[in-house]
Design a protein around this motif. Structure first.
Motif, short mmCIF file in Angstrom:
data_model
loop_
_atom_site.label_atom_id
_atom_site.label_comp_id
_atom_site.label_asym_id
_atom_site.label_seq_id
_atom_site.Cartn_x
_atom_site.Cartn_y
_atom_site.Cartn_z
N TYR A 115 17.69 -6.78 19.02
CA TYR A 115 16.68 -6.54 20.05
C TYR A 115 17.12 -7.04 21.43
N GLU A 158 7.26 -9.93 11.26
CA GLU A 158 7.55 -9.13 10.07
C GLU A 158 8.33 -9.95 9.03
N GLU A 194 9.42 -8.05 21.71
CA GLU A 194 10.06 -7.40 20.57
C GLU A 194 10.52 -8.43 19.54
N LYS A 212 13.23 -3.31 11.41
CA LYS A 212 13.34 -2.36 12.52
C LYS A 212 12.46 -1.14 12.30
N PHE A 243 7.45 -9.77 17.60
CA PHE A 243 7.00 -8.81 16.58
C PHE A 243 7.94 -8.83 15.37
N ALA A 244 9.26 -8.93 15.63
CA ALA A 244 10.22 -8.97 14.53
C ALA A 244 10.05 -10.25 13.71
N CYS A 276 8.79 -2.16 12.91
CA CYS A 276 8.49 -2.35 14.33
C CYS A 276 8.47 -1.03 15.10
#
Length: 524
Positions: free
Chosen positions: A93, A115, A108, A131, A111-112, A134
């Motif tokens: 990212y 997860e 980003e 990936k 958010f990763a 997202c």
């Protein structure tokens, strides 16, 4: 046994990104992160620190630290596994691993992280799955778009056929009404013209000329010289050419609101992947292009790797530099420096510098794509173990159908990204029936090609397969198979270790870009 927070901090202690997974106050997390740089010792090989209440598990990433803050009851093996997965996600990212790049892609990364870690516990996911989650892509949406595009292409083909039939009927009708090519006026040694729109016939000889155009609707106005009249072609013979007038049938469909897709040849500049804009004063790009031909029955037909190291400098004051590099232990690679480089300096110290140290490297703008070539290398081999990806195709006929099973096997040398395997198919009326696949597929009905795509191939999916069914066809119809992929590691393992300023002062900030791409990779 939970992860309290995942953070990215600078070596000075500056917090760039931090994500908390349990309830805690801002003052506490800031205090924990502020204490971390003071606890790091020098000369220690382990990458964890324990205090009275928490444990720090960290990993250096260039000038930054990727840090997990856990309680002391947490399983350190699971924490190391979580840290290893996060270290793979960060470069995905943020291309440049510095403060500016991390802050630009902070959301980003958060958010990763979400997860990977849920309520302090690691989820059982891979880099490719994170990936995909997202990006929030939908297989059903892609399938719907493919079906709609296929219908549009079929409708366009029908419209073109109908338009050609209408044009032919107009021409035949005009020939019948006007008796051939219409009235012809004979002049001594001049030309005969009658202008129409769809068919142009011209012939020029020594004693006479003929130019006739057939059209049922419009004629060219008198008094305007035609191109054939002002510049008659030399030599004998006839020329048949289609006019530049847009087809009236397609125009009427456009006026009614129908979407007409025009055939546009892709430009060469658009076919290449656009490189991200340059932000660092000095950028060095390591690129290797792979040309491989594999035999369908096994074995390597040809294997060729060509690599280049190029330099891009934004500011003229940074041109007086030398580049220190480090090469891998691959003895099969032969390096060659640019003629303007000091060959002895590279041979002894692996330093790339100009023969004239008073001469600066040329500078360029951020839009320059090529850069200055410093070094190139090449490797050739017939060893199948050097091939990063092998493809096996097994067609078998049964009745009126052919069952095709394709599998890939990737070596552990590289993690391959954006892998696309293009399999040619015989002419089909509809898309093939795909019964099993590891990844995604797309059918190009215009070129009759089945594309099998895998976003990322790493240790979790070094092998995969796809099975589909088509009407009976010969086994040679599924070859040659073309493969495209990219990787951020190279065969040469060339790395830039330092920038040496020749006029004193601090060395300029530099970034290194490394990629391995396929130029021609086929199974024949």
């Amino acid at each position: 046994m939970v992860v309290l927070a995942a953070s990215i901090v600078g070596k000075s202690g500056k917090v760039l990104v931090s994500r908390q997974f349990v309830e805690m106050s801002r003052i506490r997390i800031e205090g924990l992160l502020a204490a971390f740089p003071k606890l790091i010792g020098t000369g220690k090989q382990h990458t964890y620190i324990e205090t009275e209440n928490v444990r720090y598990v960290y990993q250096p990433i260039e000038a930054l630290y990727l840090l997990l803050v856990t309680n002391k009851q947490s399983n350190i093996l699971e924490d190391l596994d979580t840290l290893r997965l996060l270290s793979k996600l960060v470069p995905e990212y943020s291309y440049s691993l510095d403060e500016e790049g991390i802050c630009r892609h902070a959301f980003e990364l958060i958010f990763a992280f979400d997860e990977v870690i849920s309520l302090g516990h690691k989820e059982n996911v891979t880099v490719a799955q994170v990936k995909q989650y997202c990006e929030m892509e939908s297989h059903e949406e892609k399938l719907h778009k493919l079906v709609m595009q296929s219908k549009i292409n079929e409708t366009k083909d029908v419209m073109k056929r109908k338009a050609n039939e209408i044009d032919k009927s107009k021409i035949e009708k005009n020939r019948g009404d006007k008796g051939g090519f219409g009235p012809i006026t004979i002049m001594g040694s001049g030309r005969i013209e009658n202008s129409f729109s769809d068919l142009s016939i011209s012939s020029t000889g020594t004693g006479f000329g003929l130019s006739a155009d057939v059209d049922s609707f419009s004629t060219k106005p008198k008094g305007r010289p035609t191109a054939s009249a002002t510049a008659p072609p030399k030599g004998l013979g006839m020329k048949l050419g289609k006019s530049q007038k847009t087809n009236q049938f397609l125009e009427s469909l456009k006026a009614e609101g129908e979407v007409i897709l025009e055939d546009v040849q892709p430009r060469l500049s658009q076919s290449r992947t656009t490189a991200p804009p340059l932000t660092d004063p000095v950028t060095l790009t390591v690129e290797e292009k792979l040309n491989v031909t594999l035999k369908r029955d096994g074995g390597v037909g040809s294997f060729d790797v060509q690599g280049t190291l190029s330099l891009q400098i934004l500011n003229q004051e940074d041109g007086h530099i030398q580049v220190q590099v480090q090469t891998g232990d691959n003895q099969a690679i032969s390096f060659k420096t640019h003629p303007n480089m000091n060959k002895e300096l590279f041979a002894h110290d692996y330093i790339l510098g100009l023969k004239d140290p008073n001469r600066p490297f040329p500078t360029g703008q951020a839009s320059d794509a090529a850069g200055v070539g410093l070094l190139k290398w090449r490797m050739q081999s017939t060893d199948e173990s050097m091939v990063p990806l092998t493809i096996n195709c097994w067609p078998s006929s049964s009745g009126n159908e052919t069952y095709v099973s394709i599998e890939y096997e990737a070596s552990s040398m590289f993690d391959l990204r954006n892998v696309v395997v293009s399999v040619p198919l015989p002419a089909l009326r509809e898309a093939p029936s795909v019964s099993q696949i590891d990844g995604e597929w797309r059918y190009d009905s215009r070129n009759s090609i089945l594309e099998w795509s895998v976003l990322l191939i790493d240790n979790s999916n070094r092998s995969g397969s796809m099975e589909f069914v088509v009407p009976q066809a010969d086994s040679s119809a599924f070859f040659p198979i073309s493969v495209r992929f990219a990787a951020i590691e190279t065969f040469s393992d060339l790395k830039v270790t330092n920038i040496i300023p020749l006029k004193g002062g601090n060395p300029p900030k530099f970034a290194q870009r490394t990629q391995l791409i396929t130029e021609n990779y086929q199974v024949v």
